[in-house]
Write a protein that holds these residues in place. Structure first.
Motif, short mmCIF file in Angstrom:
data_model
loop_
_atom_site.label_atom_id
_atom_site.label_comp_id
_atom_site.label_asym_id
_atom_site.label_seq_id
_atom_site.Cartn_x
_atom_site.Cartn_y
_atom_site.Cartn_z
N MET A 1 5.32 13.21 -8.74
CA MET A 1 4.90 12.01 -8.03
C MET A 1 5.80 11.83 -6.82
N GLU A 2 5.22 11.94 -5.62
CA GLU A 2 5.98 11.78 -4.39
C GLU A 2 5.31 10.73 -3.52
N LEU A 3 6.12 9.81 -2.98
CA LEU A 3 5.61 8.78 -2.08
C LEU A 3 5.75 9.26 -0.64
N SER B 1 0.86 -1.18 0.00
CA SER B 1 0.00 0.00 0.00
C SER B 1 0.90 1.23 0.00
N ILE B 2 0.75 2.06 -1.01
CA ILE B 2 1.63 3.22 -1.19
C ILE B 2 0.80 4.49 -1.12
N ARG B 3 1.11 5.36 -0.17
CA ARG B 3 0.42 6.63 -0.05
C ARG B 3 1.15 7.69 -0.88
N LEU B 4 0.38 8.51 -1.58
CA LEU B 4 0.93 9.52 -2.48
C LEU B 4 0.58 10.92 -1.98
N SER B 5 1.41 11.88 -2.38
CA SER B 5 1.14 13.27 -2.04
C SER B 5 0.21 13.86 -3.10
N ALA C 1 12.34 6.79 -1.45
CA ALA C 1 12.05 6.48 -0.05
C ALA C 1 10.93 7.38 0.47
N PRO C 2 9.89 6.79 1.05
CA PRO C 2 8.80 7.59 1.62
C PRO C 2 9.16 8.12 3.00
#
Length: 208
Positions: free
Chosen positions: A98-100, A85-89, A160-161
């Protein structure tokens, strides 16, 4: 008065749902393309996904990936996981980036193998003369390889988030002689992974 408040809340929720649905219909493919491009640009190889990711707007913009893998069997490093599960800005996405911001992965497996075929061949020297260690260390090929490794690490760090959670992760290191070292059942929680912040790290696992 109470009815008006309830009606206003219902209308607001309906507009939010409709807006989210329209956003997914119009921007869903763009988000997936940007994510795939980000991974391939920063790692040099695409992420192979068995199924299309699911996009969600609540409670925040996120991608849910099913079983996926990165790298091939002949590569020095390959990665796979069963779910992520990847949360995005959302603000960065609206600005065209696109930023994680968060990552949670299950059953992440990292395999590291020797990569002999990519080593530079040893230079031949006249009989009775041995190659100088200093000369070997300063060879342009090795220097270029070092810069390449540094560039790859910096590119990976760009992915890297801010926060990451790994559940049931494992790392297997295999040597040229066939012996291996395995780190299994790794549980990791990483927070504040950004410049000028106090890094938080909780980890546990087994070594064999």
């Amino acid at each position: 008065m109470f009815r008006k408040i309830v009606l206003g809340i219902v209308i607001t929720l309906a507009l939010a749902v409709a807006g989210g649905w329209m956003f997914l219909r119009t921007q869903g493919d763009v988000i997936l393309q940007k994510f795939s491009h980000l991974v391939e640009k920063n790692t040099g190889k695409p992420l192979h996904m068995e199924t299309l990711p699911e996009i969600s707007l609540f409670p925040g913009l996120s991608l849910t990936l099913g079983p996926s893998s990165w790298g091939e069997q002949e590569d020095a490093v390959s990665v796979s996981f069963s779910r992520a599960s990847i949360r995005l800005s959302a603000s960065a996405l609206l600005a065209g980036r696109m930023e994680l911001t968060g990552l949670e992965a299950d059953d992440l497996q990292i395999l590291c193998r020797p990569c002999i075929q990519n080593r530079p061949p040893a230079a031949s020297s006249p009989a009775g003369q041995s190659a100088s260690p200093a000369a070997a260390e300063d060879s342009p090929v090795q220097d270029a390889a070092g810069r390449s490794l540094e560039e790859r690490v910096n590119s990976l760090l760009a992915l890297a988030p801010d926060a990451a959670i790994l559940n049931r992760a494992s790392i297997v290191l295999t040597g040229e002689d066939g012996r291996s070292c395995a780190f299994s059942d790794i549980a990791l929680k990483l927070t504040n992974a950004r410049p000028n912040a106090t890094l938080g790290l909780e980890a546990s696992g087994h070594v064999s």
